[in-house]
Design a protein around this motif. Structure first.
Motif, PDB file in Angstrom:
ATOM      1  N   UNK A   1     -36.765   9.850 -43.424  1.00 30.10           N
ATOM      2  CA  UNK A   1     -37.563  10.258 -44.579  1.00 30.10           C
ATOM      3  C   UNK A   1     -37.865  11.744 -44.446  1.00 30.10           C
ATOM      4  N   UNK A   2     -37.454  12.515 -45.462  1.00 33.95           N
ATOM      5  CA  UNK A   2     -37.673  13.965 -45.438  1.00 33.95           C
ATOM      6  C   UNK A   2     -38.434  14.381 -46.690  1.00 33.95           C
ATOM      7  N   UNK A   3     -39.100  15.534 -46.627  1.00 32.60           N
ATOM      8  CA  UNK A   3     -39.801  16.010 -47.812  1.00 32.60           C
ATOM      9  C   UNK A   3     -39.167  17.254 -48.404  1.00 32.60           C
ATOM     10  N   UNK A   4     -38.209  17.844 -47.728  1.00 30.07           N
ATOM     11  CA  UNK A   4     -37.446  18.976 -48.245  1.00 30.07           C
ATOM     12  C   UNK A   4     -36.102  18.986 -47.533  1.00 30.07           C
ATOM     13  N   UNK A   5     -35.161  19.829 -47.986  1.00 30.59           N
ATOM     14  CA  UNK A   5     -33.821  19.792 -47.382  1.00 30.59           C
ATOM     15  C   UNK A   5     -33.854  20.017 -45.874  1.00 30.59           C
ATOM     16  N   UNK A   6     -32.967  19.320 -45.175  1.00 31.88           N
ATOM     17  CA  UNK A   6     -32.844  19.498 -43.728  1.00 31.88           C
ATOM     18  C   UNK A   6     -32.265  20.868 -43.420  1.00 31.88           C
ATOM     19  N   UNK A   7     -32.836  21.547 -42.461  1.00 32.14           N
ATOM     20  CA  UNK A   7     -32.227  22.779 -41.966  1.00 32.14           C
ATOM     21  C   UNK A   7     -31.114  22.380 -40.998  1.00 32.14           C
ATOM     22  N   UNK A   8     -30.245  23.322 -40.682  1.00 29.96           N
ATOM     23  CA  UNK A   8     -29.195  23.039 -39.697  1.00 29.96           C
ATOM     24  C   UNK A   8     -29.826  22.732 -38.338  1.00 29.96           C
ATOM     25  N   UNK A   9     -30.942  23.391 -38.036  1.00 29.51           N
ATOM     26  CA  UNK A   9     -31.652  23.147 -36.783  1.00 29.51           C
ATOM     27  C   UNK A   9     -32.143  21.703 -36.716  1.00 29.51           C
ATOM     28  N   UNK A  10     -32.735  21.218 -37.816  1.00 34.14           N
ATOM     29  CA  UNK A  10     -33.226  19.838 -37.841  1.00 34.14           C
ATOM     30  C   UNK A  10     -32.073  18.834 -37.777  1.00 34.14           C
ATOM     31  N   UNK A  11     -30.986  19.121 -38.477  1.00 37.61           N
ATOM     32  CA  UNK A  11     -29.817  18.229 -38.426  1.00 37.61           C
ATOM     33  C   UNK A  11     -29.274  18.161 -36.999  1.00 37.61           C
ATOM     34  N   UNK A  12     -29.249  19.295 -36.313  1.00 39.28           N
ATOM     35  CA  UNK A  12     -28.807  19.319 -34.920  1.00 39.28           C
ATOM     36  C   UNK A  12     -29.725  18.514 -34.015  1.00 39.28           C
ATOM     37  N   UNK A  13     -31.027  18.599 -34.294  1.00 43.43           N
ATOM     38  CA  UNK A  13     -32.006  17.840 -33.509  1.00 43.43           C
ATOM     39  C   UNK A  13     -31.808  16.338 -33.714  1.00 43.43           C
ATOM     40  N   UNK A  14     -31.549  15.924 -34.946  1.00 48.63           N
ATOM     41  CA  UNK A  14     -31.300  14.501 -35.232  1.00 48.63           C
ATOM     42  C   UNK A  14     -30.017  14.051 -34.529  1.00 48.63           C
ATOM     43  N   UNK A  15     -28.960  14.849 -34.619  1.00 49.13           N
ATOM     44  CA  UNK A  15     -27.692  14.508 -33.962  1.00 49.13           C
ATOM     45  C   UNK A  15     -27.869  14.391 -32.459  1.00 49.13           C
ATOM     46  N   UNK A  16     -28.612  15.312 -31.878  1.00 52.00           N
ATOM     47  CA  UNK A  16     -28.863  15.291 -30.435  1.00 52.00           C
ATOM     48  C   UNK A  16     -29.704  14.079 -30.043  1.00 52.00           C
ATOM     49  N   UNK A  17     -30.680  13.757 -30.858  1.00 53.66           N
ATOM     50  CA  UNK A  17     -31.556  12.616 -30.583  1.00 53.66           C
ATOM     51  C   UNK A  17     -30.766  11.312 -30.472  1.00 53.66           C
ATOM     52  N   UNK A  18     -29.757  11.169 -31.306  1.00 57.86           N
ATOM     53  CA  UNK A  18     -28.967   9.934 -31.310  1.00 57.86           C
ATOM     54  C   UNK A  18     -27.615  10.098 -30.632  1.00 57.86           C
ATOM     55  N   UNK A  19     -27.458  11.143 -29.825  1.00 53.12           N
ATOM     56  CA  UNK A  19     -26.240  11.386 -29.046  1.00 53.12           C
ATOM     57  C   UNK A  19     -24.988  11.224 -29.897  1.00 53.12           C
ATOM     58  N   UNK A  20     -25.005  11.837 -31.056  1.00 54.62           N
ATOM     59  CA  UNK A  20     -23.899  11.703 -32.007  1.00 54.62           C
ATOM     60  C   UNK A  20     -22.602  12.260 -31.446  1.00 54.62           C
ATOM     61  N   UNK A  21     -22.671  13.348 -30.706  1.00 55.59           N
ATOM     62  CA  UNK A  21     -21.440  13.941 -30.166  1.00 55.59           C
ATOM     63  C   UNK A  21     -20.777  13.021 -29.147  1.00 55.59           C
ATOM     64  N   UNK A  22     -21.561  12.309 -28.365  1.00 56.69           N
ATOM     65  CA  UNK A  22     -21.009  11.398 -27.360  1.00 56.69           C
ATOM     66  C   UNK A  22     -20.547  10.082 -27.983  1.00 56.69           C
ATOM     67  N   UNK A  23     -21.257   9.615 -29.010  1.00 53.08           N
ATOM     68  CA  UNK A  23     -20.951   8.331 -29.648  1.00 53.08           C
ATOM     69  C   UNK A  23     -21.010   8.490 -31.170  1.00 53.08           C
ATOM     70  N   UNK A  24     -19.999   9.139 -31.772  1.00 52.77           N
ATOM     71  CA  UNK A  24     -20.082   9.483 -33.195  1.00 52.77           C
ATOM     72  C   UNK A  24     -20.149   8.303 -34.162  1.00 52.77           C
ATOM     73  N   UNK A  25     -19.736   7.141 -33.779  1.00 46.75           N
ATOM     74  CA  UNK A  25     -19.741   6.012 -34.721  1.00 46.75           C
ATOM     75  C   UNK A  25     -20.821   4.976 -34.424  1.00 46.75           C
ATOM     76  N   UNK A  26     -21.701   5.249 -33.485  1.00 40.97           N
ATOM     77  CA  UNK A  26     -22.709   4.256 -33.105  1.00 40.97           C
ATOM     78  C   UNK A  26     -23.957   4.269 -33.988  1.00 40.97           C
ATOM     79  N   UNK A  27     -24.235   5.386 -34.659  1.00 41.44           N
ATOM     80  CA  UNK A  27     -25.464   5.515 -35.434  1.00 41.44           C
ATOM     81  C   UNK A  27     -25.147   5.885 -36.870  1.00 41.44           C
ATOM     82  N   UNK A  28     -25.834   5.219 -37.790  1.00 36.39           N
ATOM     83  CA  UNK A  28     -25.743   5.573 -39.207  1.00 36.39           C
ATOM     84  C   UNK A  28     -27.136   5.990 -39.664  1.00 36.39           C
TER      85      UNK A  28
END
Length: 187
Positions: free
Chosen positions: A7-34
């Protein structure tokens, strides 16, 4: 797949998108989280009413909405929805650039109600709420995160929004400025 509603209240910055990706280890497991992004849309009539209330409160012009018959609420609402959709698209693009699998929607429902519906519909395992700091609402536990924690049966993580470094005006910050490896106090 691990389902997360964001849930967001304004557009995600690239910094926030990176933080979300890092939080869910997207680079290590790209298909595990939606990630399903939810962006509330402001109501045009509430916006007009608020603006008129601000005018009246400042005693510059004490008038009612009845004196503004040419205000086209449908047009204002359409513009708000278009801007919200563009903000959602920008957020989804930022997440995609970080390798996240994401989709999203804009909603005119009350944000926590919409969040609860999305969690049920998607059988989400977790919720992330990304907002600007709302100190008074957080203190009294009436912010989105506090409401969601009381209502939902899933973990709710609250993150504070960040601006991308390119968006920060260095003349208005209070942090030290690095000059040739030496720290100096900002003016």
């Amino acid at each position: 797949m691990y389902e997360v509603v964001l849930l967001i209240e304004q557009p995600l910055s690239n910094t926030d998108a990176g933080q979300i990706a890092e939080l869910y280890a997207v680079k290590a497991h790209p298909t595990h989280t939606h990630i399903h992004v939810l962006l509330p849309v402001e109501d045009a009539s509430a916006r007009v009413e608020s603006a008129l209330g601000s005018i009246a409160a400042s005693e510059v012009l004490a008038t009612s909405a009845l004196n503004f018959p040419d205000v086209d609420l449908a047009k204002i609402q359409e513009e708000i929805v278009q801007r919200s959709q563009a903000a959602l698209d920008q957020s989804l693009a930022a997440l995609a650039a970080q390798g996240c699998t994401a989709d999203g929607e804009i909603t005119s429902a009350e944000p926590v109600e919409a969040l609860a519906g999305a969690v049920r519909k998607r059988q989400a395992a977790e919720v992330v709420i990304l907002t600007r700091p709302h100190l008074v609402a957080e203190f009294f536990h009436v912010d989105w995160t506090s409401k969601a924690r009381r209502r939902l049966g899933v973990p709710c993580l609250h993150l504070i929004e960040h601006k991308d470094p390119a968006e920060v005006d260095p003349t208005t910050t209070d942090h030290p400025v690095v000059d040739g490896g030496k720290h100096q106090d900002a003016p």
